[in-house]
Design a protein around this motif. Structure first.
Motif, short mmCIF file in Angstrom:
data_model
loop_
_atom_site.label_atom_id
_atom_site.label_comp_id
_atom_site.label_asym_id
_atom_site.label_seq_id
_atom_site.Cartn_x
_atom_site.Cartn_y
_atom_site.Cartn_z
N ALA B 71 -3.36 12.79 -2.41
CA ALA B 71 -4.26 11.65 -2.29
C ALA B 71 -4.78 11.53 -0.85
O ALA B 71 -5.97 11.28 -0.62
CB ALA B 71 -3.55 10.36 -2.69
N ARG B 72 -3.89 11.75 0.11
CA ARG B 72 -4.27 11.67 1.53
C ARG B 72 -5.27 12.78 1.86
O ARG B 72 -6.21 12.56 2.61
CB ARG B 72 -3.01 11.81 2.39
N HIS B 73 -5.06 13.92 1.25
CA HIS B 73 -5.96 15.06 1.47
C HIS B 73 -7.36 14.74 0.95
O HIS B 73 -8.36 15.01 1.61
CB HIS B 73 -5.39 16.30 0.77
N SER B 74 -7.44 14.11 -0.24
CA SER B 74 -8.76 13.83 -0.82
C SER B 74 -9.41 12.58 -0.23
O SER B 74 -10.63 12.51 -0.13
CB SER B 74 -8.68 13.74 -2.34
N MET B 75 -8.63 11.59 0.15
CA MET B 75 -9.21 10.33 0.66
C MET B 75 -9.36 10.31 2.18
O MET B 75 -10.11 9.51 2.72
CB MET B 75 -8.33 9.14 0.24
N SER B 78 -6.90 8.57 7.47
CA SER B 78 -7.00 7.18 7.93
C SER B 78 -6.99 6.18 6.78
O SER B 78 -6.70 4.99 6.98
CB SER B 78 -8.29 7.02 8.74
N ARG B 79 -7.27 6.64 5.56
CA ARG B 79 -7.33 5.70 4.43
C ARG B 79 -5.98 5.45 3.77
O ARG B 79 -5.81 4.51 3.00
CB ARG B 79 -8.36 6.17 3.40
N ILE B 80 -5.03 6.34 4.04
CA ILE B 80 -3.65 6.05 3.57
C ILE B 80 -2.75 6.03 4.79
O ILE B 80 -2.22 7.06 5.22
CB ILE B 80 -3.18 7.09 2.52
N LEU B 181 -2.75 -1.27 -5.33
CA LEU B 181 -3.54 -0.11 -4.88
C LEU B 181 -4.71 -0.53 -4.01
O LEU B 181 -5.16 0.24 -3.15
CB LEU B 181 -4.06 0.66 -6.09
N SER B 182 -5.21 -1.78 -4.24
CA SER B 182 -6.40 -2.23 -3.50
C SER B 182 -6.15 -2.33 -1.99
O SER B 182 -7.11 -2.44 -1.22
CB SER B 182 -6.88 -3.57 -4.04
N THR B 183 -4.86 -2.28 -1.57
CA THR B 183 -4.55 -2.26 -0.13
C THR B 183 -5.24 -1.06 0.53
O THR B 183 -5.65 -1.13 1.69
CB THR B 183 -3.02 -2.09 0.07
N PHE B 184 -5.35 0.03 -0.24
CA PHE B 184 -5.92 1.25 0.32
C PHE B 184 -7.38 1.46 -0.12
O PHE B 184 -7.89 2.58 -0.11
CB PHE B 184 -5.06 2.46 -0.07
#
Lengths: 130, 245
Positions: B71-75, B78-80, B181-184
């Motif tokens: 998820a960190r790789h795709s988003m 800084s987003r996670i 999940l909306s935190t991210f």
């Protein structure tokens, strides 16, 4: 070991964590995060800048708070404060040593299993019973 | 020769009598021994379960970390990040309930239940617990056990109601999951949703491990107490023998 004092029953207790960033973020996604009015959290993120004193304080705080039923601690972090973890002997909050991303779980370091190992080794030496 | 034979027969009779005394002593000690053996068996069982559950936890966490990394790789990194975590006053959506449970030979023990996705505002349970409670209540009613044709339609109606309840509960659980999940961000990677499910599974395992640990420690106490009693008894016996010598 598991103190036989009065068992505190609670309707809503928390899970606290002392772990690395990814483990904490993962469990926060599962909904365990809690922030109270004084902005105190139920978790501590351990990174390279975190001192042993901070970990000790967090461990002492989480094990004395009445609203916490489980304290999860990464095993490599528990190794830093082993003397505190080993001396803890209450059933609630239960201390669980969990693996982390870079450090797999080692049963030999687990506080509970090492106590068991000690008992059986002393028993076998003393009486040859087990 | 006859005298020797008679002596040997007498000694055999004496040894049989001694054996009989030992057996009665063993019978007297048996309940205690059986309790100790039961405790030891329970303790070894819980230790085995504890280690197996920790293996399962390691595998589940590994899966979760992998999905989080994806998820960190795709988003983007800084987003996670922990910088995005909500630091405002809020209560945990998933909490625990601590009860007491009688566990046979060991006695009363604390027992931890997981309360997944409970609403933070009303303190009302939304997740599995509420659904299970409802099912238990309805299955406990005697009407369900009657097999008349007239009751069949009622039962069908009840099962449809149950499905509706389950759907409502599912819907609310989904809302709670999305809220976390909306935190991210509002649009998150499906991998992050998968990571969330993995960590939920890990949480279930953690509660199981905590309960096993409690059981293990209490049976360990019993085993330790039993072994201390035996060893102190042995010490006293040895001391007495020493004084006799």
């Amino acid at each position: 070991m598991a103190g036989k004092a009065q068992i505190p029953t609670k309707n809503s207790a928390l899970i606290s964590m002392i772990a690395d960033e990814d483990t904490v973020v993962g469990f926060l996604l599962a909904g365990v995060g809690n922030v109270d009015l004084r902005r105190k959290t139920n978790y501590l993120i351990v990174d390279s800048k975190t001192t042993v004193k901070q970990i000790e304080d967090a461990f002492k705080e989480f094990t004395t708070r009445e609203d916490i039923a489980i304290v999860m601690i990464s095993q490599y972090v528990a190794n830093m404060i082993r003397f505190l973890v080993d001396s803890y002997n209450k059933p609630i909050p239960a201390i669980l040593e969990i693996p982390s991303k870079d450090h797999p779980y080692d049963p030999a370091h687990d506080s509970v299993l090492s106590r068991v190992k000690n008992l059986f080794s002393t028993e076998s030496v003393a009486s040859g019973r087990y | 020769m006859k005298e020797v034979q008679n002596r040997s027969q007498d000694s055999e009779i004496e040894s049989e009598e001694e054996d009989g005394d030992e057996e009665t002593q063993q019978e007297q000690q048996n309940p205690q021994c059986q309790d100790q053996e039961l405790c030891l068996l329970q303790f070894l069982d819980s230790t085995d379960d504890y280690l197996n559950l920790l293996d399962a936890l390691s595998a589940t966490l590994r899966q979760g970390w992998f999905e989080l990394a994806s998820a960190r790789h795709s988003m983007g990194t800084s987003r996670i990040s922990t910088a995005l975590l909500d630091m405002k006053n809020h209560s945990a959506a998933t909490s625990l309930r601590v009860d007491e449970r009688d566990d046979g030979s060991v006695g009363m023990q604390p027992f931890i239940n997981l309360r997944k996705w409970t609403s933070s505002e009303g303190g009302d349970s939304l997740g599995e617990e509420k659904y299970n409670d409802k099912l238990q209540r309805e299955s406990g009613s005697p009407q369900l056990r009657q097999r008349n044709v007239s009751d069949l339609s009622d039962n069908l109606g009840k099962s449809s109601l149950k499905k509706e309840d389950a759907l409502i509960v599912d819907d609310q659980v989904q809302k709670e999951r999305s809220r976390t999940l909306s935190t991210f961000g509002t649009l998150v990677s499906p991998k992050l949703r998968l990571a969330q499910l993995s960590f939920e599974n890990a949480l279930e395992l953690i509660v199981e491990i905590a309960n096993k640990r409690i059981a293990m420690l209490s049976s360990f106490d019993e085993v330790k107490k039993g072994s201390e009693d035996t060893s102190s008894f042995k010490q006293v016996k040895e001391e007495l023998e020493d004084t006799k010598v």
